[in-house]
Design a protein around this motif. Structure first.
Motif, short mmCIF file in Angstrom:
data_model
loop_
_atom_site.label_atom_id
_atom_site.label_comp_id
_atom_site.label_asym_id
_atom_site.label_seq_id
_atom_site.Cartn_x
_atom_site.Cartn_y
_atom_site.Cartn_z
N LEU A 154 0.86 -1.19 0.00
CA LEU A 154 0.00 0.00 0.00
C LEU A 154 0.89 1.23 0.00
O LEU A 154 1.49 1.57 1.03
CB LEU A 154 -0.89 -0.02 1.24
CG LEU A 154 -1.75 1.21 1.51
CD1 LEU A 154 -2.92 1.27 0.53
CD2 LEU A 154 -2.27 1.21 2.94
N MET A 155 1.00 1.89 -1.13
CA MET A 155 1.85 3.07 -1.22
C MET A 155 1.03 4.34 -1.12
O MET A 155 -0.11 4.40 -1.57
CB MET A 155 2.65 3.08 -2.53
CG MET A 155 3.82 4.06 -2.49
SD MET A 155 4.65 4.29 -4.08
CE MET A 155 3.58 5.54 -4.80
N HIS A 156 1.64 5.37 -0.55
CA HIS A 156 0.98 6.67 -0.47
C HIS A 156 1.29 7.49 -1.72
O HIS A 156 2.45 7.67 -2.09
CB HIS A 156 1.45 7.46 0.76
CG HIS A 156 0.83 8.84 0.82
ND1 HIS A 156 1.39 9.93 0.19
CD2 HIS A 156 -0.32 9.27 1.40
CE1 HIS A 156 0.62 10.99 0.39
NE2 HIS A 156 -0.41 10.62 1.13
N VAL A 177 0.74 11.98 5.61
CA VAL A 177 0.93 10.66 5.00
C VAL A 177 0.42 9.57 5.94
O VAL A 177 -0.29 8.65 5.52
CB VAL A 177 2.42 10.44 4.65
CG1 VAL A 177 2.69 8.96 4.34
CG2 VAL A 177 2.81 11.29 3.45
N VAL A 178 0.76 9.67 7.22
CA VAL A 178 0.29 8.68 8.20
C VAL A 178 -1.24 8.70 8.26
O VAL A 178 -1.89 7.64 8.26
CB VAL A 178 0.89 8.97 9.59
CG1 VAL A 178 0.17 8.14 10.67
CG2 VAL A 178 2.37 8.65 9.60
N PRO A 200 5.73 4.71 2.08
CA PRO A 200 5.37 6.12 2.20
C PRO A 200 5.40 6.88 0.88
O PRO A 200 4.96 8.03 0.83
CB PRO A 200 6.41 6.67 3.18
CG PRO A 200 7.57 5.74 3.05
CD PRO A 200 6.99 4.38 2.76
N GLY A 201 5.92 6.27 -0.18
CA GLY A 201 5.83 6.88 -1.50
C GLY A 201 6.81 8.01 -1.74
O GLY A 201 6.42 9.10 -2.18
N PHE A 202 8.08 7.74 -1.51
CA PHE A 202 9.10 8.75 -1.80
C PHE A 202 9.04 9.18 -3.26
O PHE A 202 9.08 8.35 -4.17
CB PHE A 202 10.50 8.22 -1.48
CG PHE A 202 10.76 8.04 -0.02
CD1 PHE A 202 11.12 9.12 0.78
CD2 PHE A 202 10.64 6.79 0.57
CE1 PHE A 202 11.36 8.96 2.14
CE2 PHE A 202 10.88 6.62 1.93
CZ PHE A 202 11.23 7.70 2.72
N GLY A 203 8.90 10.49 -3.49
CA GLY A 203 8.88 11.02 -4.85
C GLY A 203 7.52 11.06 -5.49
O GLY A 203 7.37 11.61 -6.58
N ALA A 220 8.06 7.04 12.37
CA ALA A 220 6.69 7.38 12.76
C ALA A 220 5.70 6.32 12.29
O ALA A 220 4.63 6.16 12.87
CB ALA A 220 6.29 8.75 12.19
N LEU A 221 6.07 5.59 11.24
CA LEU A 221 5.18 4.54 10.71
C LEU A 221 5.11 3.32 11.63
O LEU A 221 4.33 2.41 11.36
CB LEU A 221 5.63 4.12 9.31
CG LEU A 221 5.55 5.20 8.23
CD1 LEU A 221 5.99 4.64 6.89
CD2 LEU A 221 4.16 5.79 8.12
N ARG A 222 5.89 3.30 12.70
CA ARG A 222 5.83 2.19 13.63
C ARG A 222 4.45 2.01 14.25
O ARG A 222 4.09 0.92 14.69
CB ARG A 222 6.85 2.39 14.77
CG ARG A 222 8.28 2.20 14.36
CD ARG A 222 9.20 2.43 15.54
NE ARG A 222 10.60 2.24 15.18
CZ ARG A 222 11.61 2.47 16.01
NH1 ARG A 222 11.37 2.90 17.23
NH2 ARG A 222 12.84 2.27 15.62
N ILE A 223 3.68 3.08 14.31
CA ILE A 223 2.37 2.99 14.94
C ILE A 223 1.46 1.98 14.25
O ILE A 223 0.53 1.46 14.86
CB ILE A 223 1.66 4.36 14.99
CG1 ILE A 223 1.40 4.92 13.60
CG2 ILE A 223 2.46 5.33 15.83
CD1 ILE A 223 0.53 6.15 13.59
#
Length: 288
Positions: A154-156, A177-178, A200-203, A220-223
């Protein structure tokens, strides 16, 4: 909105991904090699337009230690030309078939945002669906992946490859993003998808400054307590920042991927498999 205070836990509570019955371990970072069946992918070194070339590159990547081969037939670079579904199918399915026939033990991922392509690719031998759109460009995608019961990346992203550069506007890129990923994860779980990987969709609908902020705060994505994939390989945040050509961006890519590993990344999507496997091996030596 979720809090960004990281939990005092491992980055991912999952230890394996179920890839068509083959368990892919996540206790050590995995390397995903990029195989683009397109004439216009942003990095020329990842383009392959014949079965023989695809097979040779797959063989090399697997020999270099690739844990996953990611096959894509739709260029997602900013401003890329849109192509019909059938053209994407005609590029992707034969490539996956030839890889699966010759390397049946290989874990193959299909890079697509179209449900019909995902379904055909899994039928041809793919075991993971890697969706740059996070399900936003095809309403049938989540249902299809749930039915296929394969892991889903699942990419942002905001908008499409044609419009995303105009949508890179955030007050706080990490929080937003989160927040946007949280909604998609909830929908995925409700649909019945069991193995979810976050990207997280870099770029993608991010500026270079956004990319560096995302990398700085990747933990932060650890949540979510889900494995995280990063795609930093030879991107503009490397070569434009350093004022070099894309062909010279390997050293910078290694540096950024090392930072991502230190922030907890579980999968690296890369053009240069051998060098990234070496990076992972050295990183592993630093862990207790």
């Amino acid at each position: 909105m979720p809090t960004l205070e990281a939990k005092d836990t491992l980055f991912s509570t999952k230890t394996t991904l179920n890839c068509r019955g083959k368990l892919l371990p996540l206790d050590t970072p995995q390397v995903m090699g990029i195989l683009n069946i397109t004439p216009d992918s942003f990095y020329a070194g990842s383009r392959f337009n014949s079965s023989e070339a695809v097979l040779q590159k797959a063989k090399t990547m697997l020999a270099d230690g690739a844990d996953i081969l990611d096959v894509g037939g739709y260029s997602s670079r900013p401003g890329a030309t849109d192509i019909p579904v059938q053209e994407e199918l005609d590029r992707v399915v034969p490539a996956i078939e030839v890889i699966y026939k010759n390397f049946p033990e290989a874990v193959i991922s299909v890079d697509t945002f179209r449900a019909a392509v995902a379904e055909a690719a899994v039928g041809a031998g793919a075991a993971i669906v890697n969706d740059i759109s996070g399900g936003n460009l095809d309403e049938a995608m989540f249902r299809t992946v749930a039915n296929l019961q394969v892991p889903y990346v699942l990419m942002h992203m905001r908008g499409t490859p044609q419009t995303m550069t105009t949508l890179a506007k955030y007050e706080d890129v990490v929080v937003e993003v989160v927040d946007e990923l949280q909604e998609r994860v909830a929908t995925l779980k409700q649909a019945g998808v069991k193995d979810i990987i976050l990207d997280p969709g870099f770029g993608f609908a991010k500026t270079i400054a956004h990319n560096f902020e995302l990398l700085r705060r990747l933990d932060a994505l650890r949540i979510f307590e889900l494995p995280v994939l990063v795609g930093l390989s030879r991107k503009s945040m490397v070569y434009k920042t350093l004022g070099i050509e894309q062909t010279d961006a390997l050293t910078g890519t290694i540096a950024l991927n090392t930072m991502a590993l230190m922030k907890g990344a579980a999968l690296l999507r890369v053009h240069d498999v051998k060098e990234m496997k070496q990076t992972v091996e050295l990183y592993n030596r630093t862990k207790n």
